[in-house]
Structures are given as structure tokens and as C-alpha cells.
Design a protein around this motif. Structure first.
Motif, PDB file in Angstrom:
ATOM      1  N   GLU A 165      41.074  38.285  38.867  1.00  0.00           N
ATOM      2  CA  GLU A 165      41.942  39.658  39.184  1.00  0.00           C
ATOM      3  C   GLU A 165      43.217  40.091  38.357  1.00  0.00           C
ATOM      4  O   GLU A 165      43.233  41.215  37.820  1.00  0.00           O
ATOM      5  CB  GLU A 165      42.050  40.177  40.538  1.00  0.00           C
ATOM      6  CG  GLU A 165      40.829  39.735  41.520  1.00  0.00           C
ATOM      7  CD  GLU A 165      41.122  40.011  43.083  1.00  0.00           C
ATOM      8  OE1 GLU A 165      42.231  40.141  43.198  1.00  0.00           O
ATOM      9  OE2 GLU A 165      40.231  39.836  43.744  1.00  0.00           O
ATOM     10  N   VAL A 166      44.014  39.174  38.657  1.00  0.00           N
ATOM     11  CA  VAL A 166      45.281  39.524  37.627  1.00  0.00           C
ATOM     12  C   VAL A 166      45.463  39.065  36.306  1.00  0.00           C
ATOM     13  O   VAL A 166      45.755  40.005  35.177  1.00  0.00           O
ATOM     14  CB  VAL A 166      46.495  38.794  38.482  1.00  0.00           C
ATOM     15  CG1 VAL A 166      47.737  39.146  37.541  1.00  0.00           C
ATOM     16  CG2 VAL A 166      46.468  39.041  39.817  1.00  0.00           C
ATOM     17  N   ALA A 167      44.817  38.058  35.684  1.00  0.00           N
ATOM     18  CA  ALA A 167      44.903  37.435  34.457  1.00  0.00           C
ATOM     19  C   ALA A 167      44.220  38.510  33.417  1.00  0.00           C
ATOM     20  O   ALA A 167      44.659  38.936  32.342  1.00  0.00           O
ATOM     21  CB  ALA A 167      43.985  36.260  34.231  1.00  0.00           C
ATOM     22  N   PRO A 168      43.269  39.040  33.870  1.00  0.00           N
ATOM     23  CA  PRO A 168      42.417  40.323  32.945  1.00  0.00           C
ATOM     24  C   PRO A 168      43.326  41.583  32.546  1.00  0.00           C
ATOM     25  O   PRO A 168      43.561  41.918  31.540  1.00  0.00           O
ATOM     26  CB  PRO A 168      41.108  40.765  33.541  1.00  0.00           C
ATOM     27  CG  PRO A 168      40.876  39.445  34.250  1.00  0.00           C
ATOM     28  CD  PRO A 168      42.294  38.996  35.019  1.00  0.00           C
ATOM     29  N   LEU A 169      44.308  41.806  33.757  1.00  0.00           N
ATOM     30  CA  LEU A 169      45.253  42.626  33.737  1.00  0.00           C
ATOM     31  C   LEU A 169      46.391  42.571  32.542  1.00  0.00           C
ATOM     32  O   LEU A 169      46.766  43.345  31.972  1.00  0.00           O
ATOM     33  CB  LEU A 169      45.891  43.394  35.018  1.00  0.00           C
ATOM     34  CG  LEU A 169      44.838  43.760  36.046  1.00  0.00           C
ATOM     35  CD1 LEU A 169      45.614  43.862  37.390  1.00  0.00           C
ATOM     36  CD2 LEU A 169      44.121  44.933  35.517  1.00  0.00           C
ATOM     37  N   ILE A 170      46.809  41.335  32.697  1.00  0.00           N
ATOM     38  CA  ILE A 170      47.732  40.955  31.713  1.00  0.00           C
ATOM     39  C   ILE A 170      47.363  41.004  30.374  1.00  0.00           C
ATOM     40  O   ILE A 170      48.240  41.333  29.524  1.00  0.00           O
ATOM     41  CB  ILE A 170      48.392  39.393  32.261  1.00  0.00           C
ATOM     42  CG1 ILE A 170      48.956  39.535  33.576  1.00  0.00           C
ATOM     43  CG2 ILE A 170      49.340  39.106  31.186  1.00  0.00           C
ATOM     44  CD1 ILE A 170      49.311  37.927  34.374  1.00  0.00           C
ATOM     45  N   LYS A 171      46.023  40.405  30.232  1.00  0.00           N
ATOM     46  CA  LYS A 171      45.498  40.421  28.852  1.00  0.00           C
ATOM     47  C   LYS A 171      45.299  41.846  28.063  1.00  0.00           C
ATOM     48  O   LYS A 171      45.859  41.919  26.833  1.00  0.00           O
ATOM     49  CB  LYS A 171      44.237  39.828  28.815  1.00  0.00           C
ATOM     50  CG  LYS A 171      44.061  38.292  29.170  1.00  0.00           C
ATOM     51  CD  LYS A 171      42.461  37.916  29.048  1.00  0.00           C
ATOM     52  CE  LYS A 171      42.557  36.251  29.289  1.00  0.00           C
ATOM     53  NZ  LYS A 171      41.142  35.840  29.295  1.00  0.00           N
TER      54      LYS A 171
END
Length: 341
Positions: A165-171
């Protein structure tokens, strides 16, 4: 006593060099025996000095005159293999595919002693040198390093959810051109001496002076994951007010870009003081938190390790401020490339 033809100066020099440099005591004794025959010494002297009879020493001299040094050289015996080729192959497969516990050894990971115990139990073979076990690990494509530590409270389901959930937003933030993404962390430098393995000559040891002082300095560090540029800051404390001061310094470094920070869940990152500061700069900061008890993904951790290896390991620290300044200077003038997400 029959006199013998004298050796040439070249031959005498060759024999003296053998006595001085050979690694084999037998070769040295053979060369000495030949020189005793050359000097026409009596049987008692030859026997006492070399342990050889005159007839054997004379035979050595004859062999030397015919073949040179090859005539008196020791031919090392081929060492008998304690394990067969098939057995070594079995060991490689065991080490590569199973754990010590699966083979009745009370150890979680393969070590030299665990491998030695396994080989003793299964094949009744004991090697005198650890080198033999090292070579078996090498043949199994193993390398020697310390296991990484993992926090007891780490929850894998929370980590998996973060990656989903969070890693894609950071990318997505990393891909945007008008902002900078920083991986942040804090560390403490102390005057306590830390050591790291070094290569030394055989039978040589070194000692590093340890400080009696107990002083410390704190560091805030932020790695620009796009450029590899490091921003480290020396502080006396890690708290909410200090964190706000450091965020102000980041604003000075990136006055025209939005700053995305990914760091851990330290209390001073989430305090009311920090939240109030961020509310005053709503367009400048966007914060993400790593999963709890999971420093593995944070590349800033690797930056700290690089700094310690370069500046503080195997060093006597007498002046904590001077050492911390050197630490910060090294990091801020280096580029770091670590995989992130």
C-alpha cells in the motif's frame, strides 16, 4: 682418509643458499652433509651434525654432482584425502540445501564448528586445520559474513501491507520531477572504540587505544534517493525541537522543491511540536513512515555503516566533536548509491 674433489664456488654458494632458505629441514641436513664431505670432516662430525653416516653423505654428494639441487630436494608427498570425492559432493549438497539442525547439529546456521561436527559424526573424519572446512564452504558457494539482526517485535504482515500500500505511493513521489525524496534516520557517535576485522601478517597483532571518556553526539542524516547526495547534521540531542531545526535546514537546501521524507516512527518524528511545524509548511513537506522495527529498507542505514567504516572503526576517539565533524564532512562530500524500493 680419501680426499674428494672439491666443489666449485658456484656449487658451494648454491648449497649455502639452500641451507639458508629451504623450508624443509631434510634438505638443509642434506646440503650440510655434502659440505662436510667437501671439507673432508671425519665420520663423527658428520654423524653428530647431520645424523648421516659418511657413506650416505657421500652418496648425497654424488647425487648432487650428477643432478644438482634436484638430487637432494624433498618431494612432498601427496596428502591423503580424508574424504572421497563423492563424500565431498555430498557435504556440499548438505550445506547448500539443509540446516545444521536438520542434520542433528545444535546450530541454526552453518559455522566451521558445525560443519566439523557434522563431518565427524557422519564420516568419522577430523581435519586438523580449519582451512579444510573453509574450502568446503567455498566449494558450496558460501561466503563468510555476519547474519543481519532482526527486531523481535517485527511483524511481517505489517511489512507486507506496507509494501503493498505505501511503497507504490513513495515510488510515485520518486518519479515526480518537481520534488526531492529523502530517506532519513538518526544515529549516535560515541567515544567508545569500535573495531573491525583487518588483514594482518601471520602471528602479528595490533592494539587500538580505547578512550576512557563517555561522550556522544547525535546525527540526523537524509539521503537523496534520486541523486545519492547525503545531508548529515551534527546535534546534541534527538528530540522534537531539534527535528524542527533540522527540517528548517532541509528547507534551505531545497527552497524550490517539495520535500518528501521517508523515516521511521520515532516519537520525535510524530510529536505535536513537529506536527505544528509541518502545518506551517503544508506545501513543502510530505512524510512517510517505514514499517515499525524494520530498518532494512532504509538506505540511510547503509550510509551510517559506510561512515563508520571510513571514519570511526579502529580509531581512538579523543575529541568527539572533531571526529563527528570529520564523519559529517565525509558523508556530505560523498555520493551513495543504494537500492531503494
Amino acid at each position: 682418509m680419501k680426499r674428494v674433489e672439491k666443489l666449485s664456488m658456484k656449487e658451494l654458494t648454491e648449497l649455502r643458499n639452500t641451507i639458508r632458505t629451504s623450508d624443509y629441514p631434510v634438505e638443509i641436513k642434506r646440503a650440510q652433509a655434502i659440505m662436510h664431505i667437501n671439507d673432508n670432516n671425519n665420520d663423527i662430525v658428520i654423524q653428530n651434525m647431520t645424523g648421516y653416516s659418511r657413506s650416505f653423505a657421500s652418496a648425497l654428494r654424488k647425487r648432487y654432482r650428477e643432478k644438482g639441487l634436484e638430487g637432494i630436494k624433498v618431494r612432498p608427498r601427496k596428502s591423503k584425502k580424508l574424504l572421497s570425492t563423492n563424500q565431498r559432493t555430498e557435504i556440499q549438497k548438505t550445506v547448500a540445501e539443509t540446516s545444521p539442525k536438520e542434520n542433528g547439529i545444535n546450530a541454526n546456521f552453518w559455522t566451521t564448528s558445525a560443519l566439523a561436527e557434522f563431518i565427524k559424526q557422519k564420516y568419522n573424519v577430523i581435519y586438523k586445520s580449519k582451512t579444510s572446512y573453509y574450502l568446503m564452504f567455498r566449494d558450496a558457494k558460501f561466503t563468510y559474513h555476519k547474519p543481519d539482526k532482526q527486531y523481535h517485535d517485527r511483524k511481517q504482515d505489517v511489512i507486507d501491507k506496507w509494501y503493498a500500500e505505501v511503497a507504490p505511493l513513495i515510488k510515485q513521489e520518486i518519479d515526480k520531477q518537481d520534488q526531492v525524496v529523502l530517506a532519513g534516520d538518526e544515529m549516535i557517535l560515541t567515544t567508545q572504540t569500535t573495531t573491525q576485522k583487518v588483514w594482518l601478517s601471520t602471528n602479528k597483532s595490533v592494539h587500538i587505544e580505547a578512550s576512557n571518556k563517555r561522550e556522544k553526539r547525535c546525527l540526523y542524516g537524509f539521503l537523496n534517493v534520486k541523486t545519492g547526495q547525503e545531508h548529515s547534521f551534527k546535534t546534541d540531542y534527538t528530540n522534537s525541537l531539534t527535528t524542527c531545526n533540522i527540517l528548517c535546514k532541509l528547507l534551505e537546501n531545497y527552497p524550490d522543491q517539495k520535500i518528501v521524507i521517508v523515516w521511521d516512527n520515532a516519537s520525535w518524528h510524530r510529536s505535536k511540536t513537529v506536527r505544528d511545524f509541518l502545518e506551517k509548511h503544508p506545501e513543502k513537506f510530505h512524510l512517510f513512515a517505514f514499517p515499525p522495527y524494520y530498518p532494512d529498507e532504509n538506505p540511510q542505514e547503509h550510509v551510517w555503516k559506510a561512515g563508520r567504516a571510513k571514519v570511526t572503526h579502529n580509531v581512538f576517539i579523543d575529541n568527539i566533536d572533531k571526529t563527528t565533524d570529520q564523519f559529517v564532512e565525509y558523508l556530505n562530500n560523498s555520493k551513495f548509491e543504494y537500492k531503494f524500493l
